[in-house]
Scaffold this motif. Structure first.
Motif, PDB file in Angstrom:
ATOM      1  N   ARG A  72       0.835  -1.313   0.017  1.00  0.00           N
ATOM      2  CA  ARG A  72      -0.044   0.057  -0.060  1.00  0.00           C
ATOM      3  C   ARG A  72       1.082   1.237   0.096  1.00  0.00           C
ATOM      4  N   ARG A  73       1.999   1.272   0.684  1.00  0.00           N
ATOM      5  CA  ARG A  73       2.970   2.515   0.718  1.00  0.00           C
ATOM      6  C   ARG A  73       3.465   2.583  -0.734  1.00  0.00           C
ATOM      7  N   TRP A  74       3.925   1.534  -1.223  1.00  0.00           N
ATOM      8  CA  TRP A  74       4.560   1.541  -2.422  1.00  0.00           C
ATOM      9  C   TRP A  74       3.878   2.188  -3.608  1.00  0.00           C
ATOM     10  N   SER A  75       2.524   1.988  -3.576  1.00  0.00           N
ATOM     11  CA  SER A  75       1.466   2.605  -4.442  1.00  0.00           C
ATOM     12  C   SER A  75       1.568   4.076  -4.532  1.00  0.00           C
ATOM     13  N   GLY A  76       2.012   4.889  -3.102  1.00  0.00           N
ATOM     14  CA  GLY A  76       2.054   6.152  -3.050  1.00  0.00           C
ATOM     15  C   GLY A  76       3.271   6.695  -2.822  1.00  0.00           C
ATOM     16  N   LEU A  77       4.336   6.069  -2.995  1.00  0.00           N
ATOM     17  CA  LEU A  77       5.790   6.257  -2.310  1.00  0.00           C
ATOM     18  C   LEU A  77       6.528   7.325  -3.328  1.00  0.00           C
ATOM     19  N   GLU A  78       6.187   7.551  -4.641  1.00  0.00           N
ATOM     20  CA  GLU A  78       6.819   8.634  -5.429  1.00  0.00           C
ATOM     21  C   GLU A  78       6.287   9.975  -4.981  1.00  0.00           C
ATOM     22  N   ASP A  79       4.957  10.036  -4.449  1.00  0.00           N
ATOM     23  CA  ASP A  79       4.634  11.399  -4.149  1.00  0.00           C
ATOM     24  C   ASP A  79       4.901  11.436  -2.649  1.00  0.00           C
ATOM     25  N   GLU A  80       4.980  10.448  -1.757  1.00  0.00           N
ATOM     26  CA  GLU A  80       5.514  10.750  -0.583  1.00  0.00           C
ATOM     27  C   GLU A  80       6.767  11.048  -0.529  1.00  0.00           C
ATOM     28  N   LEU A  81       7.847  10.429  -1.417  1.00  0.00           N
ATOM     29  CA  LEU A  81       9.259  10.760  -0.956  1.00  0.00           C
ATOM     30  C   LEU A  81       9.449  11.884  -2.276  1.00  0.00           C
ATOM     31  N   ASP A  82       8.761  12.202  -2.904  1.00  0.00           N
ATOM     32  CA  ASP A  82       8.800  13.251  -4.113  1.00  0.00           C
ATOM     33  C   ASP A  82      10.033  13.003  -5.039  1.00  0.00           C
ATOM     34  N   GLU A  83       9.973  11.785  -5.191  1.00  0.00           N
ATOM     35  CA  GLU A  83      11.003  11.275  -6.214  1.00  0.00           C
ATOM     36  C   GLU A  83      10.379   9.989  -7.239  1.00  0.00           C
ATOM     37  N   LYS A  84      10.881   9.909  -8.524  1.00  0.00           N
ATOM     38  CA  LYS A  84      10.507   8.852  -9.317  1.00  0.00           C
ATOM     39  C   LYS A  84      11.328   7.950  -9.032  1.00  0.00           C
ATOM     40  N   ILE A  85      10.643   6.547  -8.893  1.00  0.00           N
ATOM     41  CA  ILE A  85      11.179   5.263  -8.380  1.00  0.00           C
ATOM     42  C   ILE A  85      10.626   4.312  -9.326  1.00  0.00           C
ATOM     43  N   GLU A  86      10.049   4.664 -10.567  1.00  0.00           N
ATOM     44  CA  GLU A  86       9.652   3.692 -11.598  1.00  0.00           C
ATOM     45  C   GLU A  86       8.709   2.567 -10.927  1.00  0.00           C
ATOM     46  N   TRP A  87       7.558   3.193 -10.137  1.00  0.00           N
ATOM     47  CA  TRP A  87       6.788   2.089  -9.645  1.00  0.00           C
ATOM     48  C   TRP A  87       5.675   1.904 -10.817  1.00  0.00           C
ATOM     49  N   VAL A  88       5.571   0.513 -11.048  1.00  0.00           N
ATOM     50  CA  VAL A  88       4.624   0.136 -11.878  1.00  0.00           C
ATOM     51  C   VAL A  88       3.681  -1.045 -11.193  1.00  0.00           C
ATOM     52  N   GLN A  89       2.502  -0.973 -11.049  1.00  0.00           N
ATOM     53  CA  GLN A  89       1.485  -1.828 -10.465  1.00  0.00           C
ATOM     54  C   GLN A  89       1.057  -2.921 -11.743  1.00  0.00           C
ATOM     55  N   GLY A  90       2.026  -3.744 -12.205  1.00  0.00           N
ATOM     56  CA  GLY A  90       1.683  -4.670 -13.358  1.00  0.00           C
ATOM     57  C   GLY A  90       1.349  -6.051 -12.866  1.00  0.00           C
ATOM     58  N   GLY A  91       1.249  -6.305 -11.560  1.00  0.00           N
ATOM     59  CA  GLY A  91       1.074  -7.694 -10.902  1.00  0.00           C
ATOM     60  C   GLY A  91       2.154  -8.589 -11.007  1.00  0.00           C
ATOM     61  N   ASN A  92       1.987  -9.864 -10.417  1.00  0.00           N
ATOM     62  CA  ASN A  92       3.389 -10.918 -10.492  1.00  0.00           C
ATOM     63  C   ASN A  92       2.484 -12.150 -11.119  1.00  0.00           C
ATOM     64  N   ALA A 154      14.593   4.084  -5.832  1.00  0.00           N
ATOM     65  CA  ALA A 154      13.876   3.951  -4.569  1.00  0.00           C
ATOM     66  C   ALA A 154      14.785   4.192  -3.429  1.00  0.00           C
ATOM     67  N   THR A 155      16.045   3.296  -3.657  1.00  0.00           N
ATOM     68  CA  THR A 155      17.111   3.684  -2.332  1.00  0.00           C
ATOM     69  C   THR A 155      17.624   5.037  -2.295  1.00  0.00           C
ATOM     70  N   ARG A 156      17.621   5.614  -3.378  1.00  0.00           N
ATOM     71  CA  ARG A 156      18.093   6.969  -3.350  1.00  0.00           C
ATOM     72  C   ARG A 156      17.139   7.836  -2.647  1.00  0.00           C
ATOM     73  N   ALA A 157      16.075   7.701  -3.319  1.00  0.00           N
ATOM     74  CA  ALA A 157      14.836   8.482  -2.879  1.00  0.00           C
ATOM     75  C   ALA A 157      14.675   8.330  -1.292  1.00  0.00           C
ATOM     76  N   TYR A 158      14.975   7.243  -0.744  1.00  0.00           N
ATOM     77  CA  TYR A 158      14.692   7.060   0.789  1.00  0.00           C
ATOM     78  C   TYR A 158      15.802   7.916   1.346  1.00  0.00           C
ATOM     79  N   GLY A 159      17.110   7.735   0.836  1.00  0.00           N
ATOM     80  CA  GLY A 159      18.333   8.383   1.392  1.00  0.00           C
ATOM     81  C   GLY A 159      18.026   9.992   1.380  1.00  0.00           C
ATOM     82  N   GLU A 160      17.673  10.529   0.244  1.00  0.00           N
ATOM     83  CA  GLU A 160      17.406  12.039   0.362  1.00  0.00           C
ATOM     84  C   GLU A 160      16.002  12.448   1.113  1.00  0.00           C
ATOM     85  N   ALA A 161      15.044  11.544   1.230  1.00  0.00           N
ATOM     86  CA  ALA A 161      14.200  11.792   2.338  1.00  0.00           C
ATOM     87  C   ALA A 161      14.549  11.606   3.713  1.00  0.00           C
ATOM     88  N   ALA A 162      15.530  10.851   4.098  1.00  0.00           N
ATOM     89  CA  ALA A 162      15.773  10.761   5.351  1.00  0.00           C
ATOM     90  C   ALA A 162      16.881  12.030   5.836  1.00  0.00           C
TER      91      ALA A 162
END
Length: 423
Positions: A72-92, A154-162
């Motif tokens: 659930r967090r991943w789905s909104g993580l780009e907006d939350e961290l204000d970074e592009k992380i190439e999130w794609v909800q295409g299923g597994n 995604a890792t870089r986005a978390y680092g900058e947000a931290a």
């Protein structure tokens, strides 16, 4: 001593991977003074070397509550961290041969019990999900709410947000040992001097066993070396990530494909491997088809560190055999992609526990310490939820998820079993 917000840090986090960074971000948002240290650059370990799968499907039931929250967090993580992380909800999409078909059918029921949208799919729907796919299988399950993201972004986005949240990030700082006063952990000895805090979080990935051992704390942890490949761009195939016997792959938004052998990898035999054999024998027998035991220079490096304390950092070696095998299988699986060629390969080191479950614990016998490690290749997907869990443990609060299955002491008590994840 480095300070944060003008005072000594309340918390020192060892490990600049996505778990440590997500924890620093959560704690920083609560106004807690955090110093995070890493021997290399942020994300230099497994966090940026995996496949980028964010899947609930196929996990051990004990992880599902956390993984659903993380998804659930991943789905909104780009907006939350204000970074592009190439999130794609295409299923597994997971494909199984006859030997595993029953397990997949059973797991689809487990997923449904936990509220997931996992379901069995027939060969016609497999073709709709991944047009032109040619992978023999007896059973297929699909979870549409799963997705994938770019590990580096995604890792870089978390680092900058931290950092924005106030965490002091210390790259090039190597943790040498935990510092104790009696049983209490009061800080970390580093190659830049001591770093003290009320709480130390060990989120050091594959280095956690060595660090905890300096305080007499035993953590069974093997290192599994996985080889991953990246193709040149090809026309769009599917946004669905695929897991099959001997092959896993996904297509990035730029058309390139991430691919690997579908779990497992190389286990480099060292003295430490043999010392831990009683803990890992059941897990090895359970996963022996995925694991290859290798004899190489890693044994000498481990001995040198054990007897001299000198640690030599080396880039994990790719396995040419696994690289060729996975590329051959990818080409066979997607015969319509005539121009499919590999641009590069790399390797990462997965920190595996005997039961394939992480350690998330504030052990009572070691006050001042929180352990967040042993994610067995699942840490990337779990990170948003784990950051919240570890922050709660630091604050002596009750996490939103049951962490009893993840306590450190389960190994000393013998209260664990072979991995139950099917992927």
């Amino acid at each position: 001593m480095p300070t944060t917000k003008g005072r000594r840090p309340d918390v020192v986090i060892v490990g600049g991977g996505i778990i440590g960074l997500a924890t620093a971000y959560e704690l920083g948002r609560e106004g807690i003074a955090v110093a995070l240290l890493d021997a290399d650059v942020l994300g230099s370990g497994q966090s940026t070397r995996g496949w980028g799968f964010v899947r609930q499907q196929g996990r051990s039931p004990q992880e599902l509550s956390m993984m659903r929250a993380a998804n659930r967090r991943w789905s909104g993580l780009e907006d939350e961290l204000d970074e592009k992380i190439e999130w794609v909800q295409g299923g597994n999409l997971a494909l199984a041969g006859a030997d595993a078909a029953e397990k997949y059918v059973t797991w689809a029921g487990i997923g449904a019990e936990h509220g997931l949208d996992t379901r069995l799919v027939d060969p016609f729907e497999v073709q709709e999900l991944v047009p032109g796919l040619r992978l023999p299988h007896d059973t297929a399950i699909y979870t549409s709410s799963d997705g994938h993201a770019d590990p580096v972004s995604a890792t870089r986005a978390y680092g900058e947000a931290a950092a924005r949240a106030g965490a002091v990030v210390l790259t090039g700082w190597r943790a040498l040992a935990l510092e104790r006063r009696g049983d209490r952990v009061i800080g970390v000895h580093t190659d830049h001097g001591p770093l003290r805090a009320e709480t130390v979080v060990c989120a050091a990935g594959a280095g956690s066993r060595r660090l905890l051992r300096t305080a007499g704390i035993r953590l069974p942890q093997n290192r599994v070396r996985g080889t991953v490949g990246l193709t040149a761009p090809v026309p769009p195939v599917s946004t669905t990530s695929v897991w099959a016997p001997g092959l896993a792959f996904r297509q990035r938004p730029d058309g390139r494909m991430i691919f690997s052998t579908g779990g497992g990898g190389d286990v480099d035999l060292t003295l430490d491997t043999f010392l831990q054999a009683p803990h890992f024998m059941t897990a090895f027998l359970h996963n022996h088809r995925r694991m290859r035991l290798r004899v190489n220079a890693e044994a000498l490096r481990e001995l040198r560190h054990r007897f001299t304390g000198v640690e030599v950092s080396t880039e994990p070696c790719t396995s040419p055999a696994l690289a060729r095998r996975s590329l051959t299988r990818l080409r066979a699986a997607l015969p319509s992609q005539l121009e499919l060629r590999a641009e590069r390969f790399w390797a990462g080191v997965i920190d595996a526990t005997p039961d394939g479950l992480p350690v998330l614990d504030r052990p009572a016998e070691h006050p001042g310490l929180v352990v967040a490690t042993g994610f067995s290749g699942h840490g990337f997907g779990l990170a948003p939820a784990v950051g919240e869990v570890v922050a709660a443990l630091v604050n002596n609060a009750r996490p939103d998820h049951d962490v009893h299955p993840f306590r450190l002491r389960r190994f000393a008590d013998g209260d664990y079993r072979a991995p139950t994840a099917i992927l």
